[in-house]
Scaffold this motif. Sequence first.
Motif, short mmCIF file in Angstrom:
data_model
loop_
_atom_site.label_atom_id
_atom_site.label_comp_id
_atom_site.label_asym_id
_atom_site.label_seq_id
_atom_site.Cartn_x
_atom_site.Cartn_y
_atom_site.Cartn_z
N VAL A 193 0.86 -1.19 0.00
CA VAL A 193 0.00 0.00 0.00
C VAL A 193 0.90 1.24 0.00
CG1 VAL A 193 -1.79 1.27 1.23
CG2 VAL A 193 -1.78 -1.23 1.28
N PRO A 194 0.71 2.11 -1.00
CA PRO A 194 -0.19 2.02 -2.15
C PRO A 194 0.26 0.93 -3.12
CG PRO A 194 1.11 4.03 -2.23
CD PRO A 194 1.49 3.35 -0.99
N PRO A 195 -0.66 0.43 -3.95
CA PRO A 195 -0.29 -0.60 -4.92
C PRO A 195 0.67 -0.03 -5.97
CG PRO A 195 -2.50 0.21 -5.36
CD PRO A 195 -2.08 0.80 -4.05
N TYR A 196 1.54 -0.86 -6.49
CA TYR A 196 2.51 -0.37 -7.46
C TYR A 196 1.84 0.16 -8.72
CZ TYR A 196 2.08 -4.79 -10.08
OH TYR A 196 1.61 -5.85 -10.81
N THR A 197 0.65 -0.34 -9.03
CA THR A 197 -0.06 0.13 -10.23
C THR A 197 -0.50 1.59 -10.10
OG1 THR A 197 -2.07 -0.83 -9.30
CG2 THR A 197 -0.85 -2.16 -10.91
N ALA A 198 -0.50 2.12 -8.87
CA ALA A 198 -0.88 3.52 -8.67
C ALA A 198 0.14 4.46 -9.30
CB ALA A 198 -1.02 3.82 -7.18
N LEU A 199 1.31 3.97 -9.63
CA LEU A 199 2.33 4.79 -10.28
C LEU A 199 1.99 5.07 -11.73
CD1 LEU A 199 5.48 2.96 -8.89
CD2 LEU A 199 4.89 5.34 -8.39
N GLU A 200 1.24 4.20 -12.35
CA GLU A 200 0.96 4.32 -13.78
C GLU A 200 0.14 5.57 -14.07
OE1 GLU A 200 1.14 -0.48 -14.73
OE2 GLU A 200 -0.77 0.58 -14.90
N GLY A 201 0.54 6.30 -15.08
CA GLY A 201 -0.13 7.54 -15.45
C GLY A 201 0.44 8.78 -14.79
N ARG A 202 1.40 8.61 -13.89
CA ARG A 202 1.99 9.75 -13.19
C ARG A 202 3.25 10.23 -13.91
NH1 ARG A 202 0.79 10.71 -7.61
NH2 ARG A 202 -1.04 9.53 -6.95
N THR A 203 3.51 11.51 -13.75
CA THR A 203 4.66 12.13 -14.39
C THR A 203 5.85 12.16 -13.44
OG1 THR A 203 3.22 13.53 -15.75
CG2 THR A 203 5.52 14.24 -15.48
N VAL A 204 7.01 11.81 -13.94
CA VAL A 204 8.22 11.86 -13.13
C VAL A 204 8.65 13.32 -12.96
CG1 VAL A 204 10.66 11.21 -12.99
CG2 VAL A 204 8.97 9.58 -13.89
N THR A 205 8.71 13.76 -11.72
CA THR A 205 9.10 15.15 -11.44
C THR A 205 10.53 15.27 -10.90
OG1 THR A 205 8.04 14.95 -9.27
CG2 THR A 205 6.73 15.89 -11.05
N GLY A 206 11.15 14.14 -10.59
CA GLY A 206 12.53 14.20 -10.12
C GLY A 206 13.05 12.83 -9.74
N VAL A 207 14.36 12.72 -9.69
CA VAL A 207 15.04 11.49 -9.24
C VAL A 207 16.17 11.92 -8.32
CG1 VAL A 207 16.28 9.41 -9.92
CG2 VAL A 207 14.52 10.34 -11.44
N GLU A 208 16.28 11.27 -7.17
CA GLU A 208 17.34 11.62 -6.23
C GLU A 208 17.96 10.37 -5.62
OE1 GLU A 208 16.26 13.42 -2.49
OE2 GLU A 208 14.18 12.75 -2.71
N ARG A 209 19.12 10.56 -5.01
CA ARG A 209 19.81 9.48 -4.32
C ARG A 209 19.77 9.73 -2.83
NH1 ARG A 209 24.15 9.04 -1.47
NH2 ARG A 209 24.75 11.19 -1.97
N ARG A 210 19.53 8.68 -2.06
CA ARG A 210 19.67 8.74 -0.60
C ARG A 210 20.46 7.50 -0.19
NH1 ARG A 210 14.17 11.26 2.14
NH2 ARG A 210 13.73 12.78 0.49
N GLY A 211 21.69 7.70 0.26
CA GLY A 211 22.55 6.55 0.53
C GLY A 211 22.74 5.76 -0.75
N LYS A 212 22.41 4.47 -0.70
CA LYS A 212 22.50 3.63 -1.90
C LYS A 212 21.12 3.43 -2.55
CE LYS A 212 26.28 0.93 0.14
NZ LYS A 212 26.73 -0.45 0.49
N PHE A 213 20.13 4.20 -2.11
CA PHE A 213 18.79 4.11 -2.68
C PHE A 213 18.60 5.14 -3.79
CE2 PHE A 213 18.26 2.18 1.44
CZ PHE A 213 17.24 1.25 1.29
N ILE A 214 17.86 4.78 -4.81
CA ILE A 214 17.40 5.72 -5.83
C ILE A 214 15.91 5.93 -5.61
CG2 ILE A 214 16.98 6.05 -8.29
CD1 ILE A 214 19.59 4.61 -8.83
N ILE A 215 15.51 7.19 -5.56
CA ILE A 215 14.12 7.54 -5.30
C ILE A 215 13.57 8.29 -6.51
CG2 ILE A 215 12.51 8.66 -3.73
CD1 ILE A 215 14.16 6.56 -2.30
N VAL A 216 12.54 7.75 -7.14
CA VAL A 216 11.88 8.39 -8.27
C VAL A 216 10.59 9.04 -7.77
CG1 VAL A 216 10.86 8.06 -10.57
CG2 VAL A 216 12.83 6.67 -9.86
N ASP A 217 10.49 10.35 -7.95
CA ASP A 217 9.30 11.09 -7.55
C ASP A 217 8.34 11.11 -8.73
OD1 ASP A 217 7.35 12.91 -6.81
OD2 ASP A 217 8.74 14.41 -6.05
N ALA A 218 7.23 10.38 -8.59
CA ALA A 218 6.20 10.33 -9.63
C ALA A 218 5.02 11.17 -9.19
CB ALA A 218 5.78 8.89 -9.91
N ASP A 219 5.22 12.48 -9.27
CA ASP A 219 4.15 13.43 -8.94
C ASP A 219 3.58 13.19 -7.54
OD1 ASP A 219 2.52 15.60 -9.40
OD2 ASP A 219 0.99 14.45 -10.47
#
Length: 296
Positions: free
Chosen positions: A38-64
């Motif tokens: 929760v939220p389901p991964y399908t909730a990402l579909e249709g969203r616009t990528v507004t940014g990508v960042e790194r935290r430690g060894k993690f990559i975080i994609v901001d999908a609106d």
Amino acid sequence: MPELPEVAGLSAFLGTQLRGAVLTKIEIVSFAVLKTAVPPYTALEGRTVTGVERRGKFIIVDADGLYLGFHLAKAGWVRYTESPSNAVLARGKGYIAARLEFARRQPESDGGETHLGIDLTEAGTKKSLALYVVRDPQEIPGVASLGPEPLSESFGPEAFAGILSGSSQQIKGLLRNQGVIAGIGNAYSDEILHAARISPFAIAKSLDPQAVRVLYHAVHSVLGAAVEEAVGKAPNELKDAKRSTMRVHGRTGQPCPVCGDTVREVSFADRALQYCPACQTGGKILADRRTSRFLK
């Protein structure tokens, strides 16, 4: 394992390529990779990528406002393409753990809509790659528990010295501890300690002030140079770039580029460290732990 410099390179590359693109489809091939429901991964579909960042060894994609975070673990990687495949992926088979497809609107003069694709892949039989879909990156346990970023302006010599002075841990293990300092792993801890001329088995709090200062600057010089080398490169170029800059890590049996002594190795159950005896241990050979003997 991808560490801070390579992850910084991946983050910068993905940010450049994906910002403004719409995530049109996400396919989880191995459900073991998905760590949230929760939220389901399908909730990402249709969203616009507004940014990508790194935290430690993690990559975080901001999908609106909804976040896709992933950690590549020991054998994970990112495969990027501008010609996504329509082939059906068999669940639970192969090395692809997840596939993401994106669309970016272009002017008709530039060919109209373009399509991009990303595969998260993982080699080997031990599957540790992790993917999270969250409303806040701090909901990812590994992100919430991260220590300070070693290259941040707020992480000064005093903060670093304070961490070392309170630890009875061997310095190699402390540098790799993500809850103490974020982003450094097995490879770059070897390189940092070699640059600082410090034994990997030295106890953190036993280091004198001069050694601590030298080590702090080694952290910055080694990681800073590696990040500079990585940023701007495509994913398929990053691994070779990393290997080409290593002085001791992964170079067991080769001459040290500083003094010419032979680079040595200590093996553990799931990893190994490399060091130069002449540069780091006063010429002493550290016993391989497989023999259950230790040389201090």
